[in-house]
Design a protein around this motif. Structure first.
Motif, PDB file in Angstrom:
ATOM      1  N   GLY A 153      45.319  37.661  52.720  1.00  0.00           N
ATOM      2  CA  GLY A 153      44.985  37.312  51.338  1.00  0.00           C
ATOM      3  C   GLY A 153      43.505  37.206  51.058  1.00  0.00           C
ATOM      4  N   LEU A 154      42.702  38.125  51.619  1.00  0.00           N
ATOM      5  CA  LEU A 154      41.250  38.033  51.480  1.00  0.00           C
ATOM      6  C   LEU A 154      40.689  38.843  50.304  1.00  0.00           C
ATOM      7  CD1 LEU A 154      40.296  38.290  55.269  1.00  0.00           C
ATOM      8  CD2 LEU A 154      40.486  36.236  53.848  1.00  0.00           C
ATOM      9  N   GLY A 155      41.521  39.604  49.629  1.00  0.00           N
ATOM     10  CA  GLY A 155      41.051  40.432  48.528  1.00  0.00           C
ATOM     11  C   GLY A 155      40.275  39.695  47.452  1.00  0.00           C
ATOM     12  N   PRO A 156      40.725  38.500  47.027  1.00  0.00           N
ATOM     13  CA  PRO A 156      40.015  37.790  45.960  1.00  0.00           C
ATOM     14  C   PRO A 156      38.583  37.395  46.301  1.00  0.00           C
ATOM     15  CG  PRO A 156      42.249  36.952  46.166  1.00  0.00           C
ATOM     16  CD  PRO A 156      42.013  37.856  47.344  1.00  0.00           C
ATOM     17  N   PHE A 157      38.216  37.446  47.573  1.00  0.00           N
ATOM     18  CA  PHE A 157      36.867  37.060  47.987  1.00  0.00           C
ATOM     19  C   PHE A 157      35.915  38.263  48.016  1.00  0.00           C
ATOM     20  CE2 PHE A 157      39.877  34.038  49.701  1.00  0.00           C
ATOM     21  CZ  PHE A 157      39.317  32.821  49.347  1.00  0.00           C
ATOM     22  N   MET A 158      36.412  39.442  47.664  1.00  0.00           N
ATOM     23  CA  MET A 158      35.615  40.662  47.622  1.00  0.00           C
ATOM     24  C   MET A 158      35.363  41.076  46.171  1.00  0.00           C
ATOM     25  SD  MET A 158      35.431  41.184  50.877  1.00  0.00           S
ATOM     26  CE  MET A 158      36.261  40.305  52.213  1.00  0.00           C
ATOM     27  N   ASN A 159      34.270  41.790  45.953  1.00  0.00           N
ATOM     28  CA  ASN A 159      34.046  42.357  44.625  1.00  0.00           C
ATOM     29  C   ASN A 159      34.998  43.508  44.339  1.00  0.00           C
ATOM     30  OD1 ASN A 159      30.759  41.722  45.465  1.00  0.00           O
ATOM     31  ND2 ASN A 159      31.632  40.819  43.623  1.00  0.00           N
ATOM     32  N   LEU A 160      35.416  44.189  45.398  1.00  0.00           N
ATOM     33  CA  LEU A 160      36.284  45.349  45.248  1.00  0.00           C
ATOM     34  C   LEU A 160      37.006  45.566  46.571  1.00  0.00           C
ATOM     35  CD1 LEU A 160      36.470  47.239  42.703  1.00  0.00           C
ATOM     36  CD2 LEU A 160      35.164  48.906  44.023  1.00  0.00           C
ATOM     37  N   VAL A 161      38.251  46.012  46.510  1.00  0.00           N
ATOM     38  CA  VAL A 161      39.022  46.297  47.727  1.00  0.00           C
ATOM     39  C   VAL A 161      39.401  47.770  47.755  1.00  0.00           C
ATOM     40  CG1 VAL A 161      41.196  45.875  48.958  1.00  0.00           C
ATOM     41  CG2 VAL A 161      39.924  43.955  47.961  1.00  0.00           C
ATOM     42  N   LEU A 162      39.037  48.441  48.852  1.00  0.00           N
ATOM     43  CA  LEU A 162      39.415  49.829  49.083  1.00  0.00           C
ATOM     44  C   LEU A 162      40.537  49.850  50.109  1.00  0.00           C
ATOM     45  CD1 LEU A 162      35.876  51.470  49.577  1.00  0.00           C
ATOM     46  CD2 LEU A 162      36.967  50.709  47.459  1.00  0.00           C
ATOM     47  N   VAL A 163      41.608  50.556  49.787  1.00  0.00           N
ATOM     48  CA  VAL A 163      42.736  50.673  50.709  1.00  0.00           C
ATOM     49  C   VAL A 163      42.931  52.137  51.057  1.00  0.00           C
ATOM     50  CG1 VAL A 163      45.199  50.303  51.051  1.00  0.00           C
ATOM     51  CG2 VAL A 163      43.870  48.622  49.775  1.00  0.00           C
TER      52      VAL A 163
END
Length: 399
Positions: free
Chosen positions: A119-129
């Motif tokens: 659940g670390l996505g909210p701590f990033m400006n953007l998430v690339l998958v």
């Protein structure tokens, strides 16, 4: 500094994307590398593991024997908690050190295999998958890592599902094709989105927007809004009483401008102002030239004051409205979505108004386009305001 989370399942090709981004100038922070570094010979991490699990976990050369550690650490929930209690703080500390050492204008890419699971996505400006179909991933694991098919499938199934990754990813990079197919896609992402995003973030500037245009409803708008809301929730902490997806994109099946409207509800305007820097830091600078909604007839104009922030990310247009709990603008935003969702005739009526507003703004861009668009919508909002309150069981006298 722009923080990008990079993730993907085993065999999807995450390392390929990391390599391309690094070649383009990104600062790579690799969680797997850090996890090995903090338990290397001579580190406090390895000493702590030996103290907890005995020197049976050491290889002949004094390095960590990972299979031996796994046999002990994953035997019970208590042992696993002990392992995590030792390694996670050390990984977090080293990660923070590497990020702090990056240049102020850097684009930091955090390669985190379990980003979705943790659940670390909210701590990033953007998430690339990075995505690839299962058979492609299994083939790569067999061919390039020597992992047999059954083991490869078991490892893949133990990770997050493709659906979970799609829900967490702001950008999905399909790496199911031939080698080399992904490189131009990543380079374009770097040039058109990541570099401008970083520049806007550093300058506290909103990304430019083009002409006002309605598009067909996007079934992913709700998921996109949830990702934005999760980031806003981290930034706001307990200062936000609630955060909601509002506006046309919150109504399934309704054509709209491709702009997400999000409302943060706060206790008062002082709290709204306290959030200014926190929201700017995650990519939502405040627009100081907009300080109020259009007051509706028969209401107190002072209670329509708000704060509004907008996206620094050129790849996702967002308006963040910060409104005071119980004030008419805050209540109307929620009631309006409720009304549209419940009433097909109301949706049709609103869409007709939106089409007229779009036509009125045709050929214009920037503030002029928005002004022309609102010139049509504002009188209609004044007219339907009491209808919306009545339909949603609200008392207009309290406004």
């Amino acid at each position: 500094m722009l923080r990008i989370g990079l993730t993907g399942g085993m065999g999807a090709g995450k390392s390929t994307v990391a390599r391309i981004l690094t070649e383009l100038g990104a600062v790579l922070v690799d969680s797997d590398v850090i996890a090995r570094e903090v338990v290397a010979p001579g580190t406090e991490g390895l000493a702590a593991l030996v103290a907890a699990f005995s020197d049976d976990i050491l290889a002949a050369d004094g390095s960590l024997d990972r299979p031996a550690l796994a046999a002990k650490a994953f035997a019970t929930d208590e042992a696993r908690a002990t392992l995590n209690g030792i390694t996670h703080p050390l990984v977090g500390k080293r990660t923070a050190e590497l990020i702090a050492a990056a240049p102020a204008d850097g684009i930091v890419v955090q390669d985190i295999p379990l980003l979705v699971e943790n659940g670390l996505g909210p701590f990033m400006n953007l998430v690339l998958v990075v995505m690839a179909d299962t058979e492609t991933r299994v083939h790569r694991l067999e061919t390039f890592r020597g992992i047999d098919r059954d083991d490869a499938l078991a490892r893949i199934q133990a990770q997050a599902t493709d659906e979970q990754r799609r829900a967490a990813g702001d950008v999905l990079l399909d790496n199911s094709g031939a080698p080399g197919d992904l490189e131009p896609v990543v380079r374009e992402l770097w040039e058109r989105r990541l570099v401008p995003f970083e520049a806007n973030l550093r300058a506290g500037a909103r990304a430019p927007r083009g002409a006002v245009r309605l598009v067909e409803p996007d079934p992913t708008w709700a998921a996109q809004a949830r990702r934005v809301i999760a980031r806003l929730a981290v930034a706001c902490g307990d200062k936000a009483r609630r955060i909601d997806h509002i506006g046309s994109t919150a109504v399934a099946g309704l054509p709209a401008k491709d702009v997400l409207d999000i409302q943060i509800t706060v206790a008062d305007l002082e709290v709204a102002d306290e959030l200014r820097e926190s929201l700017r830091a995650i990519g939502f600078p405040r627009l100081d030239h907009i300080t109020t909604d259009d007051p509706k007839p028969g209401t107190d104009p002072a209670r329509w004051v708000k704060r509004i922030h907008a996206n620094a990310d050129p790849g996702r247009a967002v308006n963040v409205h910060v409104r005071v709990d119980g004030w008419p603008g805050q209540r109307f935003a929620l009631a309006f979505v409720e009304w549209l969702r419940a009433d097909a005739a109301a949706r049709a009526e609103y869409l007709e108004i939106k089409r007229k507003a779009e036509a009125n703004a045709a050929g214009l861009t920037g503030p002029a386009a928005i002004e022309a668009y609102l010139a049509v919508k504002t009188p209609w909002f004044e007219q339907v305001y009491p209808r919306v309150l009545a339909a949603t069981g609200q008392d207009a006298a309290s406004e």
